[in-house]
Design a protein around this motif. Structure first.
Motif, PDB file in Angstrom:
ATOM      1  N   ILE A  61      76.965 -64.293 -73.482  1.00 62.96           N
ATOM      2  CA  ILE A  61      77.479 -65.615 -73.878  1.00 62.96           C
ATOM      3  C   ILE A  61      77.647 -65.600 -75.396  1.00 62.96           C
ATOM      4  O   ILE A  61      77.023 -64.763 -76.071  1.00 62.96           O
ATOM      5  N   PRO A  62      78.464 -66.490 -75.952  1.00 57.84           N
ATOM      6  CA  PRO A  62      78.549 -66.526 -77.405  1.00 57.84           C
ATOM      7  C   PRO A  62      77.318 -67.197 -78.001  1.00 57.84           C
ATOM      8  O   PRO A  62      76.756 -68.110 -77.388  1.00 57.84           O
TER       9      PRO A  62
ATOM     10  N   ALA B 122      79.528 -67.501 -83.383  1.00 57.44           N
ATOM     11  CA  ALA B 122      78.846 -66.655 -84.368  1.00 57.44           C
ATOM     12  C   ALA B 122      78.774 -65.198 -83.906  1.00 57.44           C
ATOM     13  O   ALA B 122      79.626 -64.376 -84.275  1.00 57.44           O
ATOM     14  N   MET B 123      77.800 -64.894 -83.089  1.00 58.04           N
ATOM     15  CA  MET B 123      77.601 -63.508 -82.653  1.00 58.04           C
ATOM     16  C   MET B 123      77.286 -63.491 -81.158  1.00 58.04           C
ATOM     17  O   MET B 123      76.884 -64.494 -80.598  1.00 58.04           O
ATOM     18  N   PRO B 124      77.447 -62.326 -80.544  1.00 61.31           N
ATOM     19  CA  PRO B 124      77.193 -62.275 -79.102  1.00 61.31           C
ATOM     20  C   PRO B 124      75.730 -62.517 -78.769  1.00 61.31           C
ATOM     21  O   PRO B 124      74.839 -62.068 -79.504  1.00 61.31           O
TER      22      PRO B 124
ATOM     23  N   TYR C 204      86.707 -66.237 -78.341  1.00 61.63           N
ATOM     24  CA  TYR C 204      85.479 -65.544 -78.779  1.00 61.63           C
ATOM     25  C   TYR C 204      85.776 -64.201 -79.452  1.00 61.63           C
ATOM     26  O   TYR C 204      84.865 -63.413 -79.679  1.00 61.63           O
ATOM     27  N   ASP C 205      87.063 -63.946 -79.780  1.00 61.86           N
ATOM     28  CA  ASP C 205      87.434 -62.631 -80.304  1.00 61.86           C
ATOM     29  C   ASP C 205      86.681 -62.223 -81.574  1.00 61.86           C
ATOM     30  O   ASP C 205      86.378 -61.055 -81.771  1.00 61.86           O
ATOM     31  N   TYR C 206      86.388 -63.196 -82.438  1.00 62.67           N
ATOM     32  CA  TYR C 206      85.731 -62.833 -83.705  1.00 62.67           C
ATOM     33  C   TYR C 206      84.224 -62.638 -83.572  1.00 62.67           C
ATOM     34  O   TYR C 206      83.532 -62.323 -84.525  1.00 62.67           O
ATOM     35  N   LEU C 207      83.758 -62.845 -82.362  1.00 60.78           N
ATOM     36  CA  LEU C 207      82.323 -62.718 -82.096  1.00 60.78           C
ATOM     37  C   LEU C 207      81.792 -61.345 -82.518  1.00 60.78           C
ATOM     38  O   LEU C 207      80.622 -61.186 -82.839  1.00 60.78           O
TER      39      LEU C 207
END
Ligand code: ARG
Length: 426
Positions: free
Chosen positions: A150-151, A159-161, A361-364
């Motif tokens: 999940i993000p 933010a991050m995975p 969520y690509d920039y995650l």
């Protein structure tokens, strides 16, 4: 019948106002009041203030009263102020003169203190049991869904995975701190106040060590004024511990409400566990978690409310203290209910898969990309700047493959270590 009856009747309005809902609340204290009576009577006999026969009669009378408490027929009628008055009256009615001796060397002030200490000690044990159940459920869910990503968010921005493994076990590990708070409250409740009487002790040669042992307290409050000051302080300490658990539940509820929203859609519940709308036919609402959030937020207000009531009280007994019973008992009951409901709901949670496939969520994985550049020889700051510029200019092509190689979020969740920590702290 008033214990302080001196031959006149209290005005009805004053009676109603001062007793309030004490009769109802005191029912929860009845069995502890009997336990306190038993210990006190045995001690009075040991120091010569009761004969062996009187003690036998008192114990028999108290046992009969306890039976009515067990079978649910014990009541506190309007003619009694509280549980202490009712039990003394009932005892005297059953066994006669010896009953009138039970109040020797004590006051309702230390009686109510004993009752509350015993009540709190038992209730904390029950709350801990329910926390353990929820902990086990969350840990099991963490194990089961550890691979589902999940993000993670900071500032509510992607933010991050993260993963459901992290999310479930985060709340489980957080409950361990709440257990530590409950244990502290338990320790504070495990001190015998009996013998402090009205708050200034007794000139009879009472044996407080004996009642401490009989009631299974770890120690006693030696100083009688300190014992009386524990009224209010005990409630506040317990409220802090309950607020700690409630804080964990309320934050988890807030997450669940967000994750259930169609804009997130990370998890759901069977329709039978959701609620509908009177106008919008499509609705399946998270009312359970909204109420859990609100109820647990109310519990978090308890320490403040207790502080407000007790703050300007001098040492010694004040009737103000009676009002704390309501806060304390309501918070305990509400928290137990919420823990049960939360465990029930979580056992039915439906976790959605492939959440991160959505382009939002690509920039995650931007940090992952920077780390990859670092591994290839660039300094972190240069890699950060290069990638930051690429993203700003719209030239960055997210590497979807990283989604499947990211180790940090689904890697070692330390579930074994968290379980061991729970056992150590329980
Ligand atoms: N119902 C009272 C309370 O909860 C019991 C103690 C009464 N003591 C007194 N001094 N009036 O505080």
């Amino acid at each position: 019948m008033k214990l302080w009856d001196k031959g006149y009747t209290t005005d009805n309005l004053v009676e109603r106002f001062t007793v309030g809902n004490d009769r109802e609340l005191d029912l929860k204290l009845a069995k502890f009041d009997v336990q306190g009576n038993v210990a006190h009577a045995k001690m009075l006999q040991k120091i010569g203030l009761l004969s062996a026969q009187e003690l036998t009669d008192i114990l028999k009378g108290l046992e009969e009263i306890q039976q009515t408490i067990d079978d649910g027929t014990f009541t506190i009628e309007e003619s009694f102020e509280d549980v202490h008055s009712k039990i003394e009256h009932e005892l005297t009615k059953k066994i006669g003169e010896a009953g009138k001796k039970i109040h020797t060397a004590r006051s309702r002030n230390d009686q109510v203190l004993v009752d509350l200490h015993l009540y709190v000690r038992e209730e904390i044990g029950l709350v801990k049991g329910l926390v353990k159940k929820l902990f086990d459920t969350l840990m099991q869910l963490a194990e089961q869904h550890k691979e589902v990503l999940i993000p993670g968010y900071t500032h509510m921005q992607v933010a991050m995975p993260s993963s459901f493994g992290i999310w479930f076990s985060a709340y489980a590990e957080s409950l361990i701190d709440d257990i530590t708070m409950l244990n502290a409250a338990y320790k504070i409740s495990n001190q015998n106040p009996l013998g402090s009487a009205a708050g200034y002790g007794s000139s009879f040669g009472i044996d407080r060590t004996m009642t401490t042992e009989l009631l299974g307290f770890e120690t006693m409050k030696y100083n009688v004024v300190a014992a009386q000051m524990s009224r209010g302080k005990l409630e506040k300490t317990v409220a802090y511990a309950l607020a700690s658990v409630a804080g964990t539940l309320s934050k988890m509820s807030a997450d669940v409400c967000l994750y259930m929203s169609q804009n997130f859609n990370f998890l759901g519940f069977p329709k039978e566990l959701t609620t509908g709308s009177s106008i919008m036919p499509h609705k399946q609402n998270p009312d359970v978690f909204e109420l859990m959030r609100a109820k647990c937020n109310k519990i978090q207000n308890m320490p403040t409310e207790i502080t407000t009531i007790t703050n300007n009280l001098t040492s010694g007994y004040h009737r103000d203290l009676q009002l704390l019973k309501e806060n304390l008992m309501e918070s305990i009951d509400t928290l137990k209910d919420n823990l049960e409901v939360c465990d029930f709901m979580m056992k039915h949670v439906q976790v959605k898969e492939n959440i991160l496939d959505n382009d939002i969520y690509d920039y995650l994985y931007s940090v992952e990309e920077v780390n990859r550049m670092v591994m290839a020889g660039m300094t972190f700051r240069d890699a950060y700047k290069t990638l930051g510029k690429e993203i700003l200019e719209g030239n960055f092509k997210p590497n979807k493959e990283l989604k499947h190689t990211h180790e940090g979020s689904i890697g070692n969740l330390c579930l074994k270590e968290i379980k061991a920590k729970f056992e150590q702290n329980y």
